[in-house]
Design a protein around this motif. Structure first.
Motif, PDB file in Angstrom:
ATOM      1  N   THR A   4      22.042  30.509  -3.039  1.00 48.48           N
ATOM      2  CA  THR A   4      20.248  30.038  -4.076  1.00 48.48           C
ATOM      3  C   THR A   4      21.069  30.637  -5.728  1.00 48.48           C
ATOM      4  OG1 THR A   4      19.009  30.528  -2.470  1.00 48.48           O
ATOM      5  CG2 THR A   4      18.351  31.137  -4.231  1.00 48.48           C
ATOM      6  N   PRO A  29      20.019  35.592  -6.980  1.00 47.68           N
ATOM      7  CA  PRO A  29      19.434  36.869  -7.156  1.00 47.68           C
ATOM      8  C   PRO A  29      20.575  37.607  -7.153  1.00 47.68           C
ATOM      9  CG  PRO A  29      18.626  34.789  -5.812  1.00 47.68           C
ATOM     10  CD  PRO A  29      19.719  34.612  -7.063  1.00 47.68           C
ATOM     11  N   LYS A  31      21.604  40.827  -5.031  1.00 49.67           N
ATOM     12  CA  LYS A  31      21.466  41.767  -2.993  1.00 49.67           C
ATOM     13  C   LYS A  31      19.985  42.694  -3.246  1.00 49.67           C
ATOM     14  CE  LYS A  31      26.772  41.372  -3.639  1.00 49.67           C
ATOM     15  NZ  LYS A  31      27.740  42.216  -3.210  1.00 49.67           N
ATOM     16  N   GLU A  32      19.903  42.704  -1.938  1.00 53.31           N
ATOM     17  CA  GLU A  32      18.370  43.274  -1.350  1.00 53.31           C
ATOM     18  C   GLU A  32      19.186  45.294  -1.334  1.00 53.31           C
ATOM     19  OE1 GLU A  32      17.492  42.761   2.370  1.00 53.31           O
ATOM     20  OE2 GLU A  32      17.866  39.638   2.429  1.00 53.31           O
ATOM     21  N   ASP A  33      19.890  44.693  -1.290  1.00 54.17           N
ATOM     22  CA  ASP A  33      19.680  46.427  -1.681  1.00 54.17           C
ATOM     23  C   ASP A  33      20.102  47.255  -3.351  1.00 54.17           C
ATOM     24  OD1 ASP A  33      21.956  45.310  -1.876  1.00 54.17           O
ATOM     25  OD2 ASP A  33      23.247  46.953  -0.859  1.00 54.17           O
ATOM     26  N   SER A  34      20.349  45.936  -3.646  1.00 55.72           N
ATOM     27  CA  SER A  34      20.398  46.482  -6.027  1.00 55.72           C
ATOM     28  C   SER A  34      18.841  46.542  -5.917  1.00 55.72           C
ATOM     29  CB  SER A  34      21.050  44.962  -5.560  1.00 55.72           C
ATOM     30  OG  SER A  34      20.581  45.208  -7.492  1.00 55.72           O
ATOM     31  N   LYS A  35      18.532  47.349  -7.182  1.00 56.31           N
ATOM     32  CA  LYS A  35      17.749  47.217  -7.856  1.00 56.31           C
ATOM     33  C   LYS A  35      17.890  46.772  -8.554  1.00 56.31           C
ATOM     34  CE  LYS A  35      17.695  52.899  -7.278  1.00 56.31           C
ATOM     35  NZ  LYS A  35      17.973  53.925  -8.602  1.00 56.31           N
ATOM     36  N   ILE A  37      16.994  42.812 -10.411  1.00 50.38           N
ATOM     37  CA  ILE A  37      16.599  41.219  -9.723  1.00 50.38           C
ATOM     38  C   ILE A  37      17.225  40.652  -9.938  1.00 50.38           C
ATOM     39  CG2 ILE A  37      14.164  39.492 -10.256  1.00 50.38           C
ATOM     40  CD1 ILE A  37      13.131  42.059 -11.716  1.00 50.38           C
TER      41      ILE A  37
END
Length: 64
Positions: A4, A29, A31-35, A37
């Protein structure tokens, strides 16, 4: 896993009054564990200070 990304562009008004968008980078986008966006990578600096982000067209990349 799908790749993406988004196209980062800058709007430029032509002499004919039509706005065109020049690609100046890509955005991913975070990574999920990042603060964060998104992560934005620029390969040109927009001189007008404006950036517009669009989803890629099919020809821009592999859309799995």
């Amino acid at each position: 896993m799908s790749k993406t990304f988004y196209n980062v562009t800058t709007p430029v008004e032509g002499s004919d009054g039509v706005t065109r968008f020049n690609r100046v980078g890509v955005a991913f986008p975070a990574k999920e564990d990042s603060k964060a966006i998104m992560t934005i990578e620029l390969f040109a600096t927009p001189t007008n200070g404006k950036m517009v982000i669009f989803p890629p067209k099919e020809r821009d990349g592999d859309q799995e």
